[in-house]
Enzyme design. Sequence first.
Site, PDB file in Angstrom:
ATOM      1  N   CYS A   1      -2.286  -2.436   4.143  1.00  0.00           N
ATOM      2  CA  CYS A   1      -1.377  -2.579   3.015  1.00  0.00           C
ATOM      3  C   CYS A   1      -1.481  -3.993   2.446  1.00  0.00           C
ATOM      4  CB  CYS A   1       0.058  -2.300   3.449  1.00  0.00           C
ATOM      5  SG  CYS A   1       0.365  -0.572   3.869  1.00  0.00           S
TER       6      CYS A   1
ATOM      7  N   CYS B   1       8.675  -0.462   8.905  1.00  0.00           N
ATOM      8  CA  CYS B   1       7.997  -0.122   7.657  1.00  0.00           C
ATOM      9  C   CYS B   1       6.800   0.779   7.921  1.00  0.00           C
ATOM     10  CB  CYS B   1       7.559  -1.398   6.941  1.00  0.00           C
ATOM     11  SG  CYS B   1       6.858  -1.112   5.306  1.00  0.00           S
ATOM     12  N   CYS B   2       6.013   0.459   8.942  1.00  0.00           N
ATOM     13  CA  CYS B   2       4.867   1.291   9.291  1.00  0.00           C
ATOM     14  C   CYS B   2       5.313   2.682   9.736  1.00  0.00           C
ATOM     15  CB  CYS B   2       4.049   0.631  10.393  1.00  0.00           C
ATOM     16  SG  CYS B   2       3.060  -0.788   9.884  1.00  0.00           S
TER      17      CYS B   2
ATOM     18  N   CYS C   1      -0.575  -0.116  13.446  1.00  0.00           N
ATOM     19  CA  CYS C   1       0.494   0.392  12.582  1.00  0.00           C
ATOM     20  C   CYS C   1       1.384   1.388  13.304  1.00  0.00           C
ATOM     21  CB  CYS C   1      -0.094   1.030  11.330  1.00  0.00           C
ATOM     22  SG  CYS C   1      -1.116   2.493  11.674  1.00  0.00           S
TER      23      CYS C   1
ATOM     24  N   CYS D   1       0.604  -6.983   3.923  1.00  0.00           N
ATOM     25  CA  CYS D   1       0.395  -7.296   5.334  1.00  0.00           C
ATOM     26  C   CYS D   1      -1.079  -7.500   5.693  1.00  0.00           C
ATOM     27  CB  CYS D   1       0.988  -6.193   6.201  1.00  0.00           C
ATOM     28  SG  CYS D   1       2.758  -5.945   5.969  1.00  0.00           S
TER      29      CYS D   1
END
Length: 239
Positions: free
Chosen positions: A200, A114-115, A226, A203
Amino acid sequence: MPLDGQTQTLNRIYKDRDAQDVLAHALSSFGDMALVSSFGAESVVLLHMAAQIDTSVPALFIDTEMLFAETLDYQRDVAATLGLSNVQVIRATRDVLFERDNENLLHLHDPDACCALRKTEPLQKALLGFDGWISGRKRYQGGERQALDLFEVDRPLGRMPRVKVNPLARWDSGDLRDYIATHNLPRHPLVAKGFPSVGCAPCTTRVGSGENARAGRWRDQGKTECGIHVRDGGAQRSA
C-alpha cells in the site's frame, strides 16, 4: 489421508521438481483452487505460469483502496497481456470501512488493524468458496519464509483447514529476473523507481542499496507481514 500427511508426502515428492510442476499439481489435485496475487513487483512470474495452464484460474486481487495508482494500472495490463479471464477484485465493503476507518487514517495508529480490515478479512471471506489457495511467497524473502514449504496446511480461525501451495518457495531474485526476461513479461513500473516490493502507498517506501527487498514495507514499525499468511491463526512474522 489427512491433509497434514498429504502435504508432507507432496513436499518429499516435489522437493526437486520445477515450480511449474508444483503449480500444475496444485491446480489439478485439490478441487477448487484460487491464486492470490498482489500484482506486485514479482507477481507476474506466477501469474504467467498459471496462464500457461489455465487462463480461467481464479486470481484474487485485494484492492485495499490504498494501493499505488501504478499497481492498479499494472493489474489491468498484466491480466490483459496474459489473457487472464477470471481476475476477482476483492475489497472491504463500504459499510465496514465507514464503521472502522471512515477517515482513512487507521494505518497511522494501528497498521495491523488496517491490514486486517482491508486485506485479511476480505480475503478470508473470498476464500470460503475454495478448497485451497496458491501464493507467491519465497524463502529468500527472509523471516519465517526461510523455512517455507511448497505445500502447507492453512488453518484459518474458525474454519476447516485447507491446502496452501507456494510453487516459487525455492526461487531467488535471480530466478525471477531470468524468468521475466526469458518470457519478456511486463515489470511493475515502481521496481525501476526503487520499490522491489510493493504494498500500500502509505506503508511502502523505497529500498536503499544493500537493504532487504522487503525493507520498505512498514519501515520502522516492527511489522513484516500484512496478516494474510497465517499459521494456526496467527500472522507469520519475522523476528
